[in-house]
Design a protein around this motif. Structure first.
Motif, mmCIF file in Angstrom:
data_model
loop_
_atom_site.group_PDB
_atom_site.id
_atom_site.type_symbol
_atom_site.label_atom_id
_atom_site.label_comp_id
_atom_site.label_asym_id
_atom_site.label_seq_id
_atom_site.Cartn_x
_atom_site.Cartn_y
_atom_site.Cartn_z
ATOM 1 N N PHE A 60 0.835 -1.196 0.000
ATOM 2 C CA PHE A 60 0.000 0.000 0.000
ATOM 3 C C PHE A 60 0.873 1.252 0.000
ATOM 4 C CE2 PHE A 60 -4.123 -1.808 1.446
ATOM 5 C CZ PHE A 60 -3.708 -3.069 1.817
ATOM 6 N N PHE B 290 3.738 7.260 2.904
ATOM 7 C CA PHE B 290 4.130 6.023 3.563
ATOM 8 C C PHE B 290 3.862 4.819 2.664
ATOM 9 C CE2 PHE B 290 5.221 7.301 7.790
ATOM 10 C CZ PHE B 290 4.468 8.424 8.060
ATOM 11 N N TYR C 218 0.213 5.358 1.180
ATOM 12 C CA TYR C 218 -0.675 6.331 1.803
ATOM 13 C C TYR C 218 -0.028 7.709 1.768
ATOM 14 C CZ TYR C 218 -3.393 2.510 3.810
ATOM 15 O OH TYR C 218 -4.184 1.393 3.983
ATOM 16 N N SER D 56 -6.473 -12.504 4.900
ATOM 17 C CA SER D 56 -5.809 -11.278 5.340
ATOM 18 C C SER D 56 -5.842 -11.131 6.847
ATOM 19 C CB SER D 56 -6.470 -10.073 4.687
ATOM 20 O OG SER D 56 -5.943 -8.886 5.237
ATOM 21 N N TYR D 57 -4.712 -10.981 7.415
ATOM 22 C CA TYR D 57 -4.624 -10.669 8.839
ATOM 23 C C TYR D 57 -4.878 -9.192 9.053
ATOM 24 C CZ TYR D 57 -2.289 -9.804 13.315
ATOM 25 O OH TYR D 57 -1.975 -9.401 14.572
ATOM 26 N N GLY D 58 -4.516 -8.416 8.072
ATOM 27 C CA GLY D 58 -4.850 -7.003 8.115
ATOM 28 C C GLY D 58 -3.821 -6.110 8.738
ATOM 29 N N LYS D 59 -2.816 -6.671 9.395
ATOM 30 C CA LYS D 59 -1.808 -5.820 10.010
ATOM 31 C C LYS D 59 -0.943 -5.200 8.936
ATOM 32 C CE LYS D 59 2.322 -6.001 12.901
ATOM 33 N NZ LYS D 59 3.129 -6.833 13.823
ATOM 34 N N LEU D 60 -0.787 -3.901 9.005
ATOM 35 C CA LEU D 60 0.097 -3.178 8.095
ATOM 36 C C LEU D 60 1.380 -2.825 8.804
ATOM 37 C CD1 LEU D 60 -2.312 -0.689 6.271
ATOM 38 C CD2 LEU D 60 -1.491 -2.904 5.479
ATOM 39 N N PHE E 47 4.564 -0.362 8.369
ATOM 40 C CA PHE E 47 4.847 0.873 7.643
ATOM 41 C C PHE E 47 6.336 1.154 7.560
ATOM 42 C CE2 PHE E 47 0.812 3.010 6.897
ATOM 43 C CZ PHE E 47 -0.056 2.249 7.666
ATOM 44 N N GLY E 48 6.719 1.812 6.456
ATOM 45 C CA GLY E 48 8.041 2.380 6.376
ATOM 46 C C GLY E 48 8.094 3.697 7.137
ATOM 47 N N GLN E 49 9.251 4.335 7.114
ATOM 48 C CA GLN E 49 9.450 5.556 7.891
ATOM 49 C C GLN E 49 8.925 6.804 7.192
ATOM 50 O OE1 GLN E 49 10.436 5.828 11.188
ATOM 51 N NE2 GLN E 49 9.994 3.664 10.937
ATOM 52 N N PHE F 257 -5.563 6.748 1.632
ATOM 53 C CA PHE F 257 -5.200 5.601 0.814
ATOM 54 C C PHE F 257 -5.006 6.045 -0.631
ATOM 55 C CE2 PHE F 257 -5.129 1.431 -0.888
ATOM 56 C CZ PHE F 257 -5.945 1.438 -2.010
ATOM 57 N N ARG G 217 1.007 -5.509 3.945
ATOM 58 C CA ARG G 217 0.031 -6.281 4.703
ATOM 59 C C ARG G 217 0.478 -7.716 4.768
ATOM 60 N NH1 ARG G 217 -5.854 -6.377 2.417
ATOM 61 N NH2 ARG G 217 -6.178 -4.535 3.733
ATOM 62 N N TYR H 285 -2.988 0.232 -4.150
ATOM 63 C CA TYR H 285 -2.716 -1.093 -3.600
ATOM 64 C C TYR H 285 -2.200 -2.020 -4.709
ATOM 65 C CZ TYR H 285 -3.662 -5.846 -1.976
ATOM 66 O OH TYR H 285 -3.541 -7.168 -1.638
ATOM 67 N N MET I 270 -4.656 9.809 7.152
ATOM 68 C CA MET I 270 -3.968 8.875 6.270
ATOM 69 C C MET I 270 -4.880 8.607 5.079
ATOM 70 S SD MET I 270 -0.973 7.932 7.437
ATOM 71 C CE MET I 270 -0.618 6.296 6.819
#
Lengths: 115, 119
Positions: free
Chosen positions: B35, B91, B37, B103-107, B109-111, B47, B95, B50, B45
């Motif tokens: 993803f 960002f 964002y 899908s567990y759904g946890k994202l 993220f990069g910095q 979207f 996932r 994807y 945030m």
């Protein structure tokens, strides 16, 4: 897409108090999450809000500090308990499903400052 | 180990030009999602786009496209015809999926990369 609202949008709180943040979605969603973004940092997942059961917390986050409720498929709350200045962050609700699992949307966030 | 790497803390681009924001990722899974964002100064945030790991074509959404190079584990965001309103933090996120493939759904993220568009 889902329309997500959060209340409050921002708050300034005193150390030792608690704040409950609400997340409302305009449609039923499969999964709801709570993220934290500390100042100048990226986002970190706090927990997955499970409907009708206890939330699933990520490492470093505990239920006593961040109790979560999810009474139905469109609503969840996150409480930040016994706050300290280190809890000053943006807290964001996020949802998946109900429309497309290829997307994941975030609420507008709650900007919390703890004095 | 860091799963999402955004090596550009800040990028500058002239209005109406194209810009590429870099993102590399690390996973041993065959099934995953990527993803992008946008986060303006307001903090929300937004979207953008994807890309699924099994998608053969690069994702596109209006002025946004994702340059997905699976073998190199990169998922760069290309913004064409930059506008002043594109100035924001961007960002990249990945996932994860659970063992059952759902899908567990946890994202993760990069910095982030701060993009500044100059007039």
């Amino acid at each position: 897409s889902a329309v997500i609202s959060q209340k409050p949008s921002r708050d300034i709180c005193q150390r030792g108090t608690s704040l409950t943040i609400q997340c409302q979605v305009d449609s039923q969603v499969t999964m709801m999450f709570w993220y934290r973004q500390q100042p100048g940092q990226s986002l970190t997942l706090i927990a997955t809000a499970n409907q009708g059961s206890e939330a699933t917390y990520e490492s470093g986050f505990v239920i006593d500090k961040f109790p979560i409720s999810r009474p139905n498929l469109t609503f969840s709350t996150l409480t930040v308990s016994n706050m300290s200045p280190e809890d000053s962050s943006i807290y964001l609700c996020s949802v998946v499903g109900g429309f497309s699992t290829d997307t994941q949307y975030f609420g507008p966030g709650t900007r919390l400052t703890v004095l | 180990a860091q799963k999402i790497t955004q090596t550009q803390p800040g990028m500058f681009v002239q209005e109406k030009e194209a810009v590429t924001l870099d993102c590399t990722y690390d996973t041993s899974d065959q099934s995953y999602g990527l993803f992008w964002y946008k986060q303006p100064s307001s903090g929300e945030m937004i979207f953008l786009i994807y890309q699924g790991s099994y998608d053969e074509q690069n994702a596109t959404e209006g002025r946004y496209s994702l340059n997905f190079q699976k073998a190199r584990k990169s998922a760069n965001l290309v913004i064409s015809a930059s506008q002043l309103g594109d100035s924001a933090m961007y960002f990249c996120a990945m996932r994860e999926f659970n063992a059952g493939g759902t899908s567990y759904g946890k994202l993760t993220f990069g910095q982030g990369t701060i993009l500044t568009v100059h007039p």
